[in-house]
Design a protein around this motif. Structure first.
Motif, short mmCIF file in Angstrom:
data_model
loop_
_atom_site.label_atom_id
_atom_site.label_comp_id
_atom_site.label_asym_id
_atom_site.label_seq_id
_atom_site.Cartn_x
_atom_site.Cartn_y
_atom_site.Cartn_z
N PHE A 197 34.74 -19.87 122.48
CA PHE A 197 35.17 -19.58 124.18
C PHE A 197 34.49 -18.41 124.39
CE2 PHE A 197 37.57 -18.91 128.23
CZ PHE A 197 37.06 -19.14 128.48
N ASN A 198 35.23 -17.16 124.08
CA ASN A 198 34.94 -16.26 124.55
C ASN A 198 33.40 -15.68 124.69
OD1 ASN A 198 37.15 -13.63 126.34
ND2 ASN A 198 38.12 -15.13 124.35
N ALA A 199 32.64 -15.86 122.73
CA ALA A 199 31.48 -15.75 123.20
C ALA A 199 30.76 -16.60 124.03
CB ALA A 199 31.00 -16.36 121.37
N TRP A 200 30.71 -17.57 124.47
CA TRP A 200 31.03 -18.32 125.37
C TRP A 200 30.27 -18.49 126.95
CZ3 TRP A 200 32.62 -21.29 129.94
CH2 TRP A 200 32.06 -22.17 130.57
N LEU A 201 31.56 -17.60 126.66
CA LEU A 201 31.69 -16.90 128.36
C LEU A 201 30.86 -15.65 128.63
CD1 LEU A 201 33.60 -17.13 130.92
CD2 LEU A 201 35.20 -16.13 129.85
N THR A 202 30.68 -14.90 127.36
CA THR A 202 29.27 -13.86 127.38
C THR A 202 28.20 -14.33 127.66
OG1 THR A 202 31.07 -12.96 125.60
CG2 THR A 202 28.31 -11.94 126.63
N GLY A 203 27.76 -15.15 127.31
CA GLY A 203 26.34 -16.20 127.82
C GLY A 203 26.41 -16.53 129.04
N VAL A 204 27.50 -17.10 129.31
CA VAL A 204 27.07 -18.11 130.57
C VAL A 204 27.08 -17.32 132.22
CG1 VAL A 204 27.69 -19.95 130.04
CG2 VAL A 204 29.72 -19.02 131.49
N THR A 205 27.41 -15.96 131.50
CA THR A 205 27.33 -14.97 132.65
C THR A 205 27.14 -13.93 132.39
OG1 THR A 205 29.06 -13.69 131.97
CG2 THR A 205 29.97 -15.33 133.03
N ASP A 206 26.41 -12.58 133.79
CA ASP A 206 25.71 -11.68 133.43
C ASP A 206 26.71 -10.92 134.04
OD1 ASP A 206 24.96 -11.56 136.13
OD2 ASP A 206 22.92 -12.76 135.43
N GLU A 207 25.95 -9.09 133.99
CA GLU A 207 26.35 -8.66 134.18
C GLU A 207 27.06 -8.44 136.03
OE1 GLU A 207 23.17 -5.08 135.15
OE2 GLU A 207 24.41 -4.90 133.35
N THR A 208 26.75 -9.40 136.70
CA THR A 208 26.57 -9.76 138.11
C THR A 208 27.30 -10.38 138.99
OG1 THR A 208 25.32 -11.92 138.64
CG2 THR A 208 23.73 -9.16 138.67
N ASN A 209 28.27 -10.84 137.29
CA ASN A 209 29.63 -11.83 138.07
C ASN A 209 30.14 -11.43 137.34
OD1 ASN A 209 28.50 -13.68 135.59
ND2 ASN A 209 27.31 -14.42 137.50
N ARG A 210 30.33 -10.74 136.00
CA ARG A 210 31.83 -10.73 135.49
C ARG A 210 32.57 -10.36 135.28
NH1 ARG A 210 26.78 -9.29 130.87
NH2 ARG A 210 26.37 -11.67 129.55
N GLY A 211 33.09 -9.04 136.85
CA GLY A 211 33.94 -9.01 137.52
C GLY A 211 34.56 -10.09 137.31
#
Length: 448
Positions: free
Chosen positions: A148-162
């Motif tokens: 899940f945490n790896a997936w979360l890294t893949g579906v977000t980027d630095e513009t919305n991870r916050g």
């Protein structure tokens, strides 16, 4: 040349996360933390109330679970990198996670059936609980910590991870409120005032909840399709996450992980003893929940909204406020024992804690190579969970006034009385993050 790829430059063109993806994120983050909250807060009570487990038994169980979680995340994360799939691990792992949680409801019956007398049944019950906990942790870490945490890294980027980490980081405390609120309906107060719970019903309810989340994720979740890994061998990929070569290639990532490790250690100095401290008769007594619960809600709301500010400010600027709030809250909790003082200190500390975790977690994702998101979840677990849980509680116990034994991972014995100095110690440890932030800043600007 100015950096044109940061959050500010992309603010007007940043991609949006669909409502379906948001639903999956919130559902899996919340349900996963509910399951971990039951393990962290009720499994110790279960094994003690049901089988009379000793302090050493509980310490062994917690230690074995922590090591299982770290190793599972490391090896399964690397595996998911190689097969370039996350969803199957998330869904299958969550389904089996739910089944394994329900399995705890059968432990007492199994131990009674296999043992000829009460003493042997109790010993069997303790052993089975430790084994079941490791099995449950394996499936939970496979699904949640690794995939899940790896997936979360893949579906977000630095513009919305916050924004995403603001929500994700608030879930542990929100889940704790939900678990303790739900457990009150299963509470049994004896004639002598002792409190126990209907543990089988609790385990079945949480197991069904996790299983249902697996079904929903199976329908709604879209895979993140990670980049192909360059590693030739699976075990080589696992080992490389801790290698000097990986650190030289990604210096900012490992500096952020170091800062995250230091901060998590500071938190673990007092967090295992936080409720014990609040429950002391000269602090809040048994009414502690009426102070802690509103503080958790305020901190969760703060973190969710502060995550949006993180996207605009960037890591180095955004993390300063949470760190300052954390230190201020710890100092207030060190000095004041009044209801108002403890409430203010708790709110400041919790806001700083959740806000800093959101900043660190988002920045780790921002600097994670696309082909190593899985294996680096294991490195993250080692740095952010295992090491702090091994080091932090011993610092807290060393500065406390009580004489009770510490069994490891914050497990305490009878007679242990936490001192308010645990918060001062936590604040002092957190200050060691500052040189790490300075080193990150020098790396950003090309210095050494």
């Amino acid at each position: 040349m100015a950096d044109k790829t940061g959050p500010t430059a992309l603010r007007d063109t940043r991609p949006t996360i669909s409502r379906t993806t948001w639903l999956v994120i919130v559902l899996l983050a919340f349900v996963g933390q509910v399951a971990w909250a039951v393990e962290n807060n009720f499994l110790n009570l279960f094994v003690q109330d049901s089988f009379g487990a000793s302090l050493q038994d509980v310490a062994l169980m917690v230690s074995a679970s922590a090591l299982t979680a770290t190793l599972t995340t490391l090896f399964v994360g690397a595996w998911s990198d190689r097969v370039r799939r996350r969803k199957v691990f998330v869904v299958a792992g969550a389904a089996l996670w739910g089944v394994s949680i329900i399995g705890f409801a059968a432990i007492q019956g199994i131990s009674d059936a296999l043992s000829p007398d009460a003493a042997q049944a109790a010993r069997m019950g303790v052993t089975l609980t430790i084994i079941f906990d490791c099995v449950m942790t394996f499936f939970g870490s496979l699904s949640n910590d690794a995939a899940f945490n790896a997936w979360l890294t893949g579906v977000t980027d630095e513009t919305n991870r916050g924004r995403v980490e603001g929500v994700n980081s608030a879930m542990p405390l929100i889940a704790m409120l939900a678990v303790f609120g739900g457990a009150m309906a299963l509470m049994d107060v004896g004639d002598d005032g002792t409190v126990t719970y209907d543990y089988p019903s609790l385990f079945v309810a949480v197991g069904v909840l996790v299983g249902a989340a697996a079904v929903v994720a199976g329908v709604l979740m879209r895979d993140s399709h990670p980049a192909p890994t360059v590693e030739q061998a699976w075990l080589h990929g696992v080992a490389r996450g801790f290698s000097p070569a990986a650190m030289r290639e990604n210096p900012v990532l490992y500096l952020v992980l170091l800062g995250y490790c230091i901060f998590s250690t500071a938190l673990q100095v007092f967090m295992p003893y936080y409720v014990l401290y609040l429950r002391l008769p000269y602090v809040l007594g048994e009414g502690y929940v009426f102070v802690m619960a509103p503080g958790i809600v305020i901190a969760a709301v703060f973190t969710i909204f502060y995550g949006r500010r993180l996207d605009r400010l960037g890591f180095e600027r955004a993390v300063r406020l949470p760190l300052a709030l954390f230190v201020a809250g710890c100092l207030v909790l060190t000095l004041l024992t009044s209801v108002a003082g403890v409430f203010v200190g708790s709110v400041l500390m919790l806001c700083g804690y959740l806000g800093a975790v959101a900043c660190f977690a988002a920045e780790v994702r921002n600097n994670t190579p696309a082909d190593r998101a899985g294996v680096l979840q294991g490195v993250r677990m080692f740095m952010v969970v295992l090491v702090p849980m091994l080091v932090g509680p011993w610092i807290g116990s060393a500065v406390s006034s009580g004489s009770g034994a510490i069994g490891g991972f914050g497990v305490v014995g009878d007679g242990f009385t936490p001192s308010s100095l645990i918060f001062l110690a936590g604040a002092l440890v957190s200050l060691a993050v500052v040189p790490t932030l300075a080193a990150i800043g020098r790396r950003r600007t090309g210095g050494r």
